[in-house]
Design a protein around this motif. Sequence first.
Motif, mmCIF file in Angstrom:
data_model
loop_
_atom_site.group_PDB
_atom_site.id
_atom_site.type_symbol
_atom_site.label_atom_id
_atom_site.label_comp_id
_atom_site.label_asym_id
_atom_site.label_seq_id
_atom_site.Cartn_x
_atom_site.Cartn_y
_atom_site.Cartn_z
ATOM 1 N N THR A 1 -1.730 -2.101 -6.689
ATOM 2 C CA THR A 1 -1.919 -3.024 -5.563
ATOM 3 C C THR A 1 -2.679 -4.272 -5.968
ATOM 4 O OG1 THR A 1 -3.966 -1.888 -4.928
ATOM 5 C CG2 THR A 1 -1.922 -1.138 -3.878
ATOM 6 N N MET B 1 1.257 3.885 -3.083
ATOM 7 C CA MET B 1 0.848 5.291 -2.960
ATOM 8 C C MET B 1 1.958 6.217 -3.449
ATOM 9 S SD MET B 1 -1.133 5.225 0.725
ATOM 10 C CE MET B 1 -1.426 6.987 0.794
ATOM 11 N N LYS C 1 0.815 -1.220 0.000
ATOM 12 C CA LYS C 1 0.000 0.000 0.000
ATOM 13 C C LYS C 1 0.852 1.276 0.000
ATOM 14 C CE LYS C 1 -4.189 1.879 0.403
ATOM 15 N NZ LYS C 1 -5.270 1.670 -0.576
ATOM 16 N N TYR D 1 -5.610 8.983 -9.920
ATOM 17 C CA TYR D 1 -4.686 8.511 -8.877
ATOM 18 C C TYR D 1 -5.221 7.229 -8.241
ATOM 19 C CZ TYR D 1 -2.245 8.377 -4.382
ATOM 20 O OH TYR D 1 -1.521 7.976 -3.289
ATOM 21 N N LYS D 2 -6.543 7.205 -7.942
ATOM 22 C CA LYS D 2 -7.167 6.027 -7.321
ATOM 23 C C LYS D 2 -7.084 4.826 -8.268
ATOM 24 C CE LYS D 2 -9.912 3.858 -4.321
ATOM 25 N NZ LYS D 2 -10.308 2.650 -5.048
ATOM 26 N N ALA E 1 2.136 5.799 -7.303
ATOM 27 C CA ALA E 1 0.981 6.438 -7.955
ATOM 28 C C ALA E 1 1.162 7.954 -7.980
ATOM 29 C CB ALA E 1 -0.306 6.062 -7.232
ATOM 30 N N LEU F 1 -3.577 3.543 -8.238
ATOM 31 C CA LEU F 1 -3.318 2.856 -6.972
ATOM 32 C C LEU F 1 -3.891 1.442 -7.019
ATOM 33 C CD1 LEU F 1 -1.986 3.566 -4.263
ATOM 34 C CD2 LEU F 1 -4.234 4.237 -3.419
#
Length: 205
Positions: A201, A144, A140, A193-194, A147, A197
């Motif tokens: 992941t 982050m 994670k 961005y999300k 990203a 991410l």
Amino acid sequence: MPPAENRIKLMKLNIIVDERALAVDVPPHMLREAEDFYRKMDSDMDHGWQMGPEFIENPDKEQRCQIAANKLLTSLSTANETMITLMAGYILKQLPGITGVRIDTAGEMLHTELLYEKSANAAPATASAPAASRAQKLGKLEAMEQAGKDVTKVYKVGKSHRFAVRDLKTGEWLESGPMETEQEAYEKRMQAYKRRLDELTGSSG
């Protein structure tokens, strides 16, 4: 010869330096008049070029544009408008379809990023295939951080706002379309961005 016609024919290159952005308009006649100048530039680069700590023996087309972008950065610092326009013209001529450059200011010319306008609003759906360039999923915190590197901050170009997303497959920077408000751009940027991410992941979102 209506003035509007001349404006339509202008080519434009967006320049991003740190968090500042400006657009350079290049009139087509300058490209024609600068042919000899550009040939001399290419001839000089044919002998190799020191690009930061690395000496590149035979710079390819993109590396030549990174060199031109570095010259453009120097010209910005001395407010040499003619050289700024010439260097922007060289980049536009070498790379059809390019919309901008994010110039590295730390002396690493090879880190200067070339931006192409495609649909960054929909942050590359093609990259949903398990991050082609990354064999394993990231944790994670690591995801982050990555990203944040793959999706730029919002920047202003003229009166509009944009951001760019790095395509995982090609490594190209894909610039978003223009957005009228900074708030809209931030919201779209957070969506991109999300998505990035989730890709990093292995989350389904």
